[in-house]
Write a protein that holds these residues in place. Structure first.
Motif, PDB file in Angstrom:
ATOM      1  N   GLY A 228      25.559  51.532 -43.141  1.00 36.55           N
ATOM      2  CA  GLY A 228      24.688  51.461 -44.309  1.00 36.55           C
ATOM      3  C   GLY A 228      24.512  52.807 -44.967  1.00 36.55           C
ATOM      4  N   GLU A 229      23.953  52.763 -46.162  1.00 42.01           N
ATOM      5  CA  GLU A 229      23.667  53.956 -46.946  1.00 42.01           C
ATOM      6  C   GLU A 229      22.306  53.799 -47.612  1.00 42.01           C
ATOM      7  N   LYS A 230      21.677  54.922 -47.941  1.00 43.59           N
ATOM      8  CA  LYS A 230      20.423  54.893 -48.707  1.00 43.59           C
ATOM      9  C   LYS A 230      20.367  56.116 -49.602  1.00 43.59           C
ATOM     10  N   ASN A 231      20.103  55.870 -50.882  1.00 43.92           N
ATOM     11  CA  ASN A 231      19.905  56.945 -51.845  1.00 43.92           C
ATOM     12  C   ASN A 231      18.418  57.191 -52.043  1.00 43.92           C
ATOM     13  N   PHE A 232      18.051  58.444 -52.195  1.00 49.32           N
ATOM     14  CA  PHE A 232      16.673  58.829 -52.469  1.00 49.32           C
ATOM     15  C   PHE A 232      16.661  59.648 -53.748  1.00 49.32           C
ATOM     16  N   GLY A 233      15.905  59.203 -54.732  1.00 49.65           N
ATOM     17  CA  GLY A 233      15.874  59.889 -56.012  1.00 49.65           C
ATOM     18  C   GLY A 233      16.748  59.197 -57.035  1.00 49.65           C
ATOM     19  N   ALA A 234      16.687  59.694 -58.263  1.00 47.76           N
ATOM     20  CA  ALA A 234      17.488  59.132 -59.361  1.00 47.76           C
ATOM     21  C   ALA A 234      18.899  59.695 -59.285  1.00 47.76           C
ATOM     22  N   TYR A 235      19.884  58.823 -59.148  1.00 46.02           N
ATOM     23  CA  TYR A 235      21.271  59.218 -58.923  1.00 46.02           C
ATOM     24  C   TYR A 235      22.161  58.688 -60.040  1.00 46.02           C
ATOM     25  N   PRO A 236      23.309  59.308 -60.299  1.00 47.46           N
ATOM     26  CA  PRO A 236      24.250  58.774 -61.289  1.00 47.46           C
ATOM     27  C   PRO A 236      24.892  57.485 -60.769  1.00 47.46           C
ATOM     28  N   PHE A 237      25.280  56.623 -61.663  1.00 51.56           N
ATOM     29  CA  PHE A 237      25.759  55.286 -61.282  1.00 51.56           C
ATOM     30  C   PHE A 237      26.926  55.325 -60.307  1.00 51.56           C
ATOM     31  N   PHE A 238      27.803  56.312 -60.444  1.00 52.20           N
ATOM     32  CA  PHE A 238      28.996  56.344 -59.592  1.00 52.20           C
ATOM     33  C   PHE A 238      28.667  56.698 -58.146  1.00 52.20           C
ATOM     34  N   ASP A 239      27.454  57.162 -57.885  1.00 49.87           N
ATOM     35  CA  ASP A 239      27.065  57.510 -56.519  1.00 49.87           C
ATOM     36  C   ASP A 239      26.110  56.473 -55.932  1.00 49.87           C
ATOM     37  N   ALA A 240      26.141  55.251 -56.455  1.00 46.77           N
ATOM     38  CA  ALA A 240      25.354  54.160 -55.878  1.00 46.77           C
ATOM     39  C   ALA A 240      25.906  53.801 -54.502  1.00 46.77           C
ATOM     40  N   CYS A 241      25.176  52.972 -53.774  1.00 49.14           N
ATOM     41  CA  CYS A 241      25.630  52.478 -52.470  1.00 49.14           C
ATOM     42  C   CYS A 241      26.415  51.191 -52.701  1.00 49.14           C
ATOM     43  N   TYR A 242      27.699  51.219 -52.440  1.00 48.56           N
ATOM     44  CA  TYR A 242      28.585  50.107 -52.783  1.00 48.56           C
ATOM     45  C   TYR A 242      29.011  49.315 -51.543  1.00 48.56           C
ATOM     46  N   LEU A 243      29.245  48.029 -51.754  1.00 50.77           N
ATOM     47  CA  LEU A 243      29.849  47.151 -50.756  1.00 50.77           C
ATOM     48  C   LEU A 243      30.970  46.367 -51.411  1.00 50.77           C
ATOM     49  N   GLY A 244      31.997  46.061 -50.625  1.00 50.64           N
ATOM     50  CA  GLY A 244      33.117  45.281 -51.129  1.00 50.64           C
ATOM     51  C   GLY A 244      34.434  46.013 -50.937  1.00 50.64           C
ATOM     52  N   GLY A 245      35.445  45.289 -50.501  1.00 53.23           N
ATOM     53  CA  GLY A 245      36.757  45.881 -50.307  1.00 53.23           C
ATOM     54  C   GLY A 245      37.103  46.045 -48.838  1.00 53.23           C
ATOM     55  N   LYS A 246      38.219  46.678 -48.587  1.00 57.44           N
ATOM     56  CA  LYS A 246      38.767  46.759 -47.232  1.00 57.44           C
ATOM     57  C   LYS A 246      37.917  47.589 -46.282  1.00 57.44           C
ATOM     58  N   GLU A 247      36.987  48.417 -46.796  1.00 58.98           N
ATOM     59  CA  GLU A 247      36.177  49.265 -45.926  1.00 58.98           C
ATOM     60  C   GLU A 247      35.002  48.542 -45.289  1.00 58.98           C
ATOM     61  N   ASN A 248      34.468  47.494 -45.957  1.00 60.15           N
ATOM     62  CA  ASN A 248      33.299  46.830 -45.353  1.00 60.15           C
ATOM     63  C   ASN A 248      33.206  45.328 -45.594  1.00 60.15           C
ATOM     64  N   LEU A 249      33.470  44.831 -46.774  1.00 63.76           N
ATOM     65  CA  LEU A 249      33.449  43.373 -47.012  1.00 63.76           C
ATOM     66  C   LEU A 249      34.809  42.951 -47.541  1.00 63.76           C
ATOM     67  N   ARG A 250      35.695  42.528 -46.640  1.00 64.17           N
ATOM     68  CA  ARG A 250      37.084  42.281 -47.007  1.00 64.17           C
ATOM     69  C   ARG A 250      37.295  41.039 -47.865  1.00 64.17           C
ATOM     70  N   GLY A 251      36.274  40.192 -47.993  1.00 63.92           N
ATOM     71  CA  GLY A 251      36.431  39.009 -48.829  1.00 63.92           C
ATOM     72  C   GLY A 251      36.048  39.223 -50.282  1.00 63.92           C
ATOM     73  N   TYR A 252      35.747  40.461 -50.648  1.00 62.47           N
ATOM     74  CA  TYR A 252      35.318  40.774 -52.019  1.00 62.47           C
ATOM     75  C   TYR A 252      36.133  41.936 -52.566  1.00 62.47           C
ATOM     76  N   VAL A 253      36.135  42.063 -53.889  1.00 64.10           N
ATOM     77  CA  VAL A 253      36.858  43.168 -54.514  1.00 64.10           C
ATOM     78  C   VAL A 253      36.131  44.485 -54.228  1.00 64.10           C
ATOM     79  N   LEU A 254      36.824  45.571 -54.414  1.00 68.81           N
ATOM     80  CA  LEU A 254      36.289  46.901 -54.168  1.00 68.81           C
ATOM     81  C   LEU A 254      35.018  47.142 -54.977  1.00 68.81           C
ATOM     82  N   GLU A 255      33.971  47.613 -54.295  1.00 67.62           N
ATOM     83  CA  GLU A 255      32.701  47.976 -54.912  1.00 67.62           C
ATOM     84  C   GLU A 255      32.092  46.817 -55.707  1.00 67.62           C
TER      85      GLU A 255
END
Length: 195
Positions: A79-106
């Protein structure tokens, strides 16, 4: 970034982390465990207008069933957790071969994320494909969710199966996964296992 969210972005990063790696192999683990903790801080500096932080955890364990043809049950929590206001590209993502293989990347993004994965890897035969090696099958099930300011109880499961070939003392691997979810069917060919 311009108004369309594209372009260059410059910021400063401070990062630290710790890793405990007690797996019997990094390329073909059958026993042991792995723990990684990572912390990143982005100060309010240059083009970064807000101070924000990211915390990430990755825990894996591998159980060998010698009585079942030396099959391996691999389990992972992350898991991941962001604290504070972050740019969109640094959100916590799920999807793809790294964690949820049944979904597209991010496929899913939010302020935080959690996921659980399980793989059952079963050797079925010794074969020769250019070099001598082991051929096996695998089955996996996993689920995850992201957290945003909109409350949502929904988890996103996926499951699937695959084939693998391992050679040269388990240092060379080819792994094929097919993943299924409520949205689509995915296919991955990799030179390593998912975790």
């Amino acid at each position: 970034y311009n108004k369309n969210g594209i372009g260059k972005y410059k910021s400063l990063l401070a990062e630290t982390g710790i890793i405990f790696d007690y797996r019997d192999s990094k390329t073909f683990p059958t026993n042991g465990y792995y723990l990684s903790l990572n912390y990143k801080a982005y100060p309010k500096f240059y083009e970064n207008g807000n101070f924000y932080q990211k915390l990430k955890i990755d825990v894996r364990t591998y159980l060998n069933a010698e009585f079942f043809n030396n099959s391996v049950l691999a389990l992972r929590f992350g898991g991941e957790k962001n604290f504070g206001a972050y740019p969109f590209f640094d959100a916590c993502y799920l999807g793809g071969k790294e964690n949820l293989r049944g979904y597209v990347l991010e496929r899913f993004s939010g302020d935080g994320s959690l996921f659980f994965q399980s793989d059952l890897r079963l050797p079925i035969s010794n074969v020769k494909i250019i070099v001598n090696g082991k051929l096996g099958i695998l089955a996996f099930a996993e689920t995850g969710k992201v957290f945003t300011n909109i409350f949502d109880k929904k988890w996103h499961p996926s499951f699937g199966s695959g084939l693998w070939f391992s050679a040269i003392k388990n240092r060379f691997n080819i792994v094929y996964n097919i993943g299924f979810s409520e949205e689509l069917v995915t296919h991955y060919v990799q030179t390593k296992f998912g975790f």
